[in-house]
Scaffold this active site. Structure first.
Site: not given
Length: 790
Positions: A684, A727
């Site tokens: 990611s 996140k």
């Protein structure tokens, strides 16, 4: 006085007879038959017959359950019967005794009102008495005598009657009437007009009954032997007890008797009871001073203690369950909905197998307490087993009894602690299971967590199966990536995300403050912590997705106040941002984690860890060299490959601000991700790495208020990643104002709290060049050369 007419001659003179249907037997010639009749129509039939020749036709019903039989409900072969005696009773029914005369067959019915009448014909006997028939008669008679030897249900008079019968037909009818056959078999014997065939048919049935009688005798003999053996064992045990008493071991005999009483009084399945009795018999034969005695004794005690059949009653009330969940937990609307749906299925379908629930999320978000709330809402007992660091399969399945100090596994021990076979069983930290030379515990859990297999779970110590299908298993995990796929397949994952600041403030006010005040003896009104002080504790003294550290900080304040109260300083005390330092000292964390200013070659990425979401700084540095690349920061293989893909993509473009188009050939690149002691992996960070490299190549600074995440391909496509909610929450906590996400993660924005969505702007991208343009304000100038790559 008139001359007596022979039986067959009487029936030959009759062409029509009234019909009596019977449902519980078959009438044979020469047979005396008692009949009880309560039907008014049949009573009238009897009365009219007694005024005439006293002869009626008796026919058996095809279906004995037919209440009002008609012509189609009867067998057409029956027996002519002459009424011998009749007696009437006060309640209206009559009893008659009749004698069978001969076989008859219905030609057709002539009337059925008020009772049935039919034209009949007499069935003649067809067999001549020759040597073969005489031999059959002898064999049948001897077989019947053997049957009488094995059974006491036949009158002894038949031994004297049968040898005097010379007519084969009459012998067959006599035996057919007396032996145990069902109505269909007796009717078949009646329909056989050939005497020899009838005797052979009856011979077959007699042999069957002889075999059944022999088997019955064998069973009775075995039962008697078993009873004798038990009596012998009882006598010997009594002798052993007397001997033990003489030797001073009287207490041992009492203990053995108590164990036997416990076995008899314990509710357990047959196989467990059989194993318990077998072990008790072994103990009785052992010397109490032998080492084997204590091992067997402990094993038997385990068999008795385990809750084989003990269950608690489920009290699943969805409204009450919702009330309990809301009482114990703030927010968590989606997990609560999933839990209520799960409980609703359990209520609608008793004993439903269902899925195993797995709560996943950062530490301190309430996974374990949710399991306790489920137990409270359903009225079940709660038991918890921590799997963190478990590496030995025997922890799950137990050790075999051959090992010294062997015990059942922790599954059976947990059920024994719960005291029932249907508790809520929480397997905590399932993602932290290990494995070594002693086995793989995760493989042992496959059977435990599989609803199709766990109804016959075998613990190595018990060595007999235990039904785990009634247990409601709940697991918890911080990360799903470390759970084996086969184990994941057996669980339904419910994600519990981290909390934002406002949620933590509310949780602190509702749960943490009252709990810590009570735990530290702070009475009401003695201590007040303002909302602003709680916010400062959250933002300046803690950095977590859950509230565990927040709880500890509040506990620290409460203990300091408790000391002051004990020292005689009455208070009350009020904690605000101004005096918070006096209780907790200097701030543990800066106000924001984001970069204080934009820098060249430094971008802000986002990641999800076992403790929740975090932001990462991607640092890139160029040095004179020949194009070598160095990657540091404890990067995993996947992240290294992602960095190589990002470098290849960035090198393939020419940028407006690049003064040297051969920048990457003439420089060595060092890519570093700080917090080097923490392992990092995953794809990611691809967008953030590419952005840092593009910034390094152009000299343009990356905006410090932007964070980004997304997997990239070699051709510059941006792919979806997981953990978006955690996140984004971490980025918001760090003061980030703008976030770049893959467009395929658009659906995940719905899970983000509305307040955060209002505070942050989101850029959804499909191509890496779009994200780089947003972060550094620069597009590559040779896009036309890369069209094929789009």
């Amino acid at each position: 006085m008139s001359e007596k007419i022979p039986v067959l001659d009487i029936t030959k003179q009759i062409e029509e007879l009234p019909v009596i249907p019977i449902n519980d037997g078959v009438v044979f010639p020469y047979m005396l038959v008692p009949l009880i009749i309560s039907d008014e129509k049949l009573i009238r039939l009897i009365d009219e017959s007694l005024q005439g020749n006293k002869i009626v036709g008796v026919f058996t019903q095809i279906d004995r359950n037919t209440n009002i039989p008609g012509p189609l409900d009867l067998y057409y072969t029956g027996c002519a019967m002459q009424i011998q005696k009749m007696a009437s009773f006060p309640d209206g029914h009559i009893r008659i005794i009749g004698q069978g005369l001969s076989r008859i067959e219905i030609i057709n019915f002539t009337d059925d009102i008020p009772f049935m009448r039919a034209r009949i014909r007499v069935i003649e006997e067809e067999t001549e008495v020759d040597q073969k028939v005489k031999a059959i008669m002898v064999n049948v008679s001897n077989a019947f005598f053997r049957l009488m030897d094995h059974s006491e249900s036949y009158p002894e008079d038949l031994r004297n009657v049968i040898p005097g019968i010379k007519d084969p037909g009459r012998l067959g009818d006599l035996l057919a009437a007396n032996i145990d056959m069902d109505i269909g078999e007796k009717q078949k014997a009646l329909e056989l007009s050939d005497s020899a065939a009838r005797l052979e048919y009856i011979f077959e049935k007699i042999n069957r009954e002889v075999e059944i009688a022999r088997i019955g005798e064998k069973i009775r003999a075995d039962v008697n032997i078993e009873m004798d053996r038990e009596q012998r064992e009882y006598y010997l045990r009594q002798q052993i007890r007397v001997i033990q008493k003489e030797l001073g071991d009287a207490d041992l005999a009492v203990e053995l008797d108590e164990l036997k009483d416990q076995i008899d009084g314990k509710a357990m399945p047959d196989h467990a009871r059989e194993a318990s009795i077998k072990e008790w018999n072994r103990i009785c034969r052992m010397n109490s001073s032998s080492s084997e005695y204590s091992v067997s004794r402990r094993y038997l005690e385990w068999l008795i203690e385990i809750p084989w059949e003990e269950s608690t009653d489920d009290h699943i009330d969805i409204k009450q369950a919702k009330s309990v969940l809301d009482r114990d937990h703030y927010d968590l609307d989606e997990p609560k909905e999933r839990i209520l749906e799960f409980l609703a299925v359990r209520k609608l379908k008793k004993g439903a197998k269902g899925s195993i629930i797995c709560f996943t999320g950062p530490p301190g978000v309430g996974k374990t307490s949710l399991g306790m709330s489920i137990a409270s809402a359903t009225g079940r007992n709660f038991v918890r087993m921590s799997l963190g660091g478990v590496k030995d399969e025997a922890e799950i399945r137990g050790h075999r009894r051959t090992y010294i100090g062997a015990m059942p596994g922790r599954i059976i021990q947990g059920l024994n602690t719960a005291g029932c076979n249907n508790p809520v069983f929480m397997l905590d930290e399932i993602d932290k299971l290990g494995s070594d030379f002693r086995g793989d515990p995760s493989s042992a859990l496959l059977e435990v967590l599989d609803p199709e297999q766990n109804r016959s779970f075998v613990d190595n110590y018990l060595n007999i199966s235990f039904d785990l299908s009634k247990v409601l298993f709940i697991t918890t995990a911080n990360l799903l990536e470390t759970i084996p796929p086969a184990l994941m397949d057996r669980m339904e994952v419910i994600e519990i995300p981290g909390y934002i600041t406002n949620e933590k403030i509310e949780i602190a006010k509702r749960f943490l403050l009252p709990g810590q005040f009570e735990e530290n003896g702070i009475k009401e009104g003695k201590l007040e912590i303002t909302d602003d002080a709680i916010r400062d504790i959250i933002e300046r003294y803690t950095r977590e997705a859950g509230v565990r550290e927040l709880q500890r900080k509040i506990g620290n304040i409460a203990r300091k106040v408790a000391r002051k109260l004990v020292e005689g300083k009455r208070g009350p005390y009020k904690v605000s941002p101004r005096n918070l330092k006096n209780y907790l000292g200097g701030k543990d964390y800066a106000g924001q984690d984001s970069l204080p200013a934009a820098e060249v070659g430094v971008s802000t990425g986002m990641a999800k860890t076992a403790t929740g979401g975090v932001i990462l700084f991607i640092e890139a540095l160029a040095m004179n060299g020949d194009g070598k690349v160095k990657l540091t920061g404890q990067l995993g293989d996947v992240m290294k490959e992602s960095a190589e893909a990002a470098l290849s993509f960035v090198r393939s473009f020419c940028w407006e601000e690049m003064k040297d188009e051969k920048f990457f050939e003439r420089h060595d690149i060092h890519l570093h991700i700080p917090s080097g002691a923490v392992p990092k992996d995953g794809p990611s960070a691809g967008v953030a790495i590419a952005t840092a490299l593009a910034s390094l190549a152009t000299g343009l600074k990356v905006r410090n208020d932007i964070a980004m995440t997304g997997e990239i391909t070699l051709t510059g496509k941006v792919l979806a990643v997981g953990g978006i909610k955690d996140k984004v929450i971490a980025a918001h906590r760090a003061g980030i104002k703008r976030i770049i996400l893959p467009s395929s993660n658009r659906k995940d924005l719905e899970d983000i709290p509305e307040k955060i969505r209002n505070d942050i702007s989101f850029d959804l991208i499909d191509r890496l060049t779009e994200g780089i343009a947003i972060a550094i304000g620069q597009q590559p100038r040779n896009l036309s050369k890369q069209k094929g790559a789009r």
